[in-house]
Design an enzyme around this catalytic site. Structure first.
Site, mmCIF file in Angstrom:
data_model
loop_
_atom_site.group_PDB
_atom_site.id
_atom_site.type_symbol
_atom_site.label_atom_id
_atom_site.label_comp_id
_atom_site.label_asym_id
_atom_site.label_seq_id
_atom_site.Cartn_x
_atom_site.Cartn_y
_atom_site.Cartn_z
ATOM 1 C CD GLU A 102 3.474 7.692 -3.967
ATOM 2 O OE1 GLU A 102 2.485 8.369 -4.298
ATOM 3 O OE2 GLU A 102 4.150 7.051 -4.777
ATOM 4 C CE LYS A 109 2.489 -1.469 -7.293
ATOM 5 N NZ LYS A 109 2.299 -0.657 -6.111
ATOM 6 N NE ARG A 117 2.354 1.100 -11.771
ATOM 7 C CZ ARG A 117 1.277 1.369 -11.016
ATOM 8 N NH1 ARG A 117 0.887 2.618 -10.847
ATOM 9 N NH2 ARG A 117 0.617 0.414 -10.421
HETATM 10 N N1 PLP Z 1 1.854 5.047 -4.874
HETATM 11 C C1 PLP Z 1 2.377 3.921 -4.369
HETATM 12 C C2 PLP Z 1 3.628 4.010 -3.586
HETATM 13 C C3 PLP Z 1 1.734 2.696 -4.580
HETATM 14 O O1 PLP Z 1 2.224 1.565 -4.067
HETATM 15 C C4 PLP Z 1 0.542 2.666 -5.329
HETATM 16 C C5 PLP Z 1 -0.119 1.398 -5.608
HETATM 17 O O2 PLP Z 1 0.017 0.822 -6.617
HETATM 18 C C6 PLP Z 1 0.039 3.867 -5.830
HETATM 19 C C7 PLP Z 1 0.716 5.037 -5.590
HETATM 20 C C8 PLP Z 1 -1.229 3.896 -6.613
HETATM 21 O O3 PLP Z 1 -1.059 3.458 -7.907
HETATM 22 P P1 PLP Z 1 -2.249 2.765 -8.691
HETATM 23 O O4 PLP Z 1 -3.377 3.727 -8.681
HETATM 24 O O5 PLP Z 1 -1.711 2.539 -10.038
HETATM 25 O O6 PLP Z 1 -2.566 1.525 -7.955
HETATM 26 C C1 COI Z 2 -1.823 -1.119 -4.945
HETATM 27 O O1 COI Z 2 -2.544 -0.152 -4.690
HETATM 28 O O2 COI Z 2 -2.096 -1.947 -5.796
HETATM 29 C C2 COI Z 2 -0.575 -1.345 -4.275
HETATM 30 O O3 COI Z 2 0.265 -1.919 -4.868
HETATM 31 C C3 COI Z 2 -0.418 -0.961 -2.916
HETATM 32 C C4 COI Z 2 0.290 -2.062 -2.206
HETATM 33 C C5 COI Z 2 1.672 -1.672 -1.893
HETATM 34 C C6 COI Z 2 -0.465 -2.574 -1.056
#
Ligand code: PLP
Ligand code: COI
Length: 340
Positions: free
Chosen positions: A219, A183, A80
């Site tokens: 989201e 991200k 990612r």
């Molecule tokens: N959506 C957003 C905007 C996020 O910042 C995150 C965190 O990383 C997620 C979703 C969840 O992604 P993940 O499960 O890969 O941490």
């Molecule tokens: C995560 O879940 O790892 C995130 O990056 C969320 C963060 C913006 C606090």
């Protein structure tokens, strides 16, 4: 081992022993460096400062009952970050460098890995930014990768207790063809005012609707949204949400449990039909939602009427955590043991 109140850690920054850094110059990555400073020296014209050429990741390491340290699906975070780099034209961090930096930063801060019993974890934050100077709007020639760690508890202070979410049409997090699916820091900057509004009104966070039509669920604060309806796990499909690694794992676990899974556009008007809803992400893990309020349309949706998380969310939560802490066998090959 540090002497910390492990069981009551917030999701916040804490100084640890070291961070690691690597610089991309003249078309190639250099050697990993170890630093005990929490600061960087940065060019005043760095593109990361002026033009938002910056991306980050978030993943966790867990100490098991057996004393082993496991990282969850780091390859997906590395991929990612590479996608984020493509999206804003930064140098890509190869998997091998990502893994080497991650192993080293965990090892150097082994003292800060929360003990098994605490239920806390070590959050790993890779950060990549354009550190080369430009004044015209164009990609930098130099990039800096930093990885630091900090021990954390749950993102929402309620932990696994149900939270409330606000729908507001005042602000968009990301445009349909914008950067919502990678991200990058700009998405989070764009979400600050809506999160502040939610906090002022005593909500945990914001449930964003799609920017174009304001009809579909997008989201859920810093997490993806999911819903359970009967025997189906449902999660939104949208070009402006981040592909959550937690969500893609829950989809697999839901299938393992014999649930059907649907990834499709989810209308706000469907919220009244769901048995359980929640936010999922690395930081949020699973945060069950007890109430969603749509202020402008004067609508309220309620769940968890007995005050507790729903049945399916609870099973999924425990399954995911059991794999991450090594309590259950890792049948999907999601965890990597780190040699400390
Ligand atoms: N959506 C957003 C905007 C996020 O910042 C995150 C965190 O990383 C997620 C979703 C969840 O992604 P993940 O499960 O890969 O941490
Ligand atoms: C995560 O879940 O790892 C995130 O990056 C969320 C963060 C913006 C606090």
């Amino acid at each position: 081992m540090q002497n910390l109140d492990w069981a009551n850690l917030p999701f916040g920054y804490m100084k640890t022993n070291y961070n690691v850094r690597c610089y991309y110059r003249n078309g190639k990555w250099g050697e990993l460096e170890v630093s005990s400073s929490e600061y960087v020296s940065i060019h005043i014209a760095a593109t990361g400062l002026h033009y938002g050429q910056e991306a980050f990741e978030g993943l966790k390491a867990f100490k098991g009952k057996d004393g082993k340290v496991r990282v969850f699906r780091w390859q997906e975070n590395a991929k990612r970050l590479q996608n984020s780099s493509k999206g804003i034209m930064m140098a890509e961090v190869p998997d091998e460098l990502f893994k080497k930096a991650m192993d080293l930063v965990i090892k150097l801060n082994a003292d800060f890995i929360p003990p098994y019993e605490s239920g806390a974890s070590l959050y790993i934050r890779p950060l990549l930014y354009g550190s080369g100077a430009q004044v015209g709007v164009k990609p930098a020639n130099e990039y800096t990768l930093i990885m630091f760690v900090t021990p954390v508890g749950p993102y929402f202070k309620e932990g696994f207790k149900p939270v409330n979410m606000l729908i507001t049409r005042d602000f968009d997090r990301a445009a349909p063809l914008g950067t919502g699916s990678i991200k990058v820091g700009g998405n989070y900057a764009a979400s600050l005012r809506s999160i502040d509004k939610a906090h002022q009104l005593n909500f945990s966070n914001v449930l964003f609707l799609d920017a174009r039509e304001k009809k579909y669920i997008d989201e859920c604060g810093p997490a993806n949204f999911f819903a359970i309806k009967g025997d189906t796990y449902i999660t939104p499909e949208s070009k402006s949400i981040l592909p959550s690694i937690t969500n893609m794992s829950l989809l697999e676990l839901a299938k393992d449990l014999g649930l059907r899974v649907e990834r499709r556009p989810v209308l706000e008007t469907e919220l009244g039909d769901f048995d359980e809803v929640g936010a999922c992400g690395t930081a949020a893990v699973i945060s069950p939602i007890r109430e969603i309020v749509d202020m402008e349309n004067n609508k309220q949706y309620q769940y968890c009427k007995d005050g507790n998380a729903g049945k399916v969310s609870t099973i999924l939560y425990h399954k995911l955590r059991a794999i991450q802490y090594g309590d259950e066998s890792d049948t999907h090959n999601w965890v990597t043991v780190i040699e400390i």
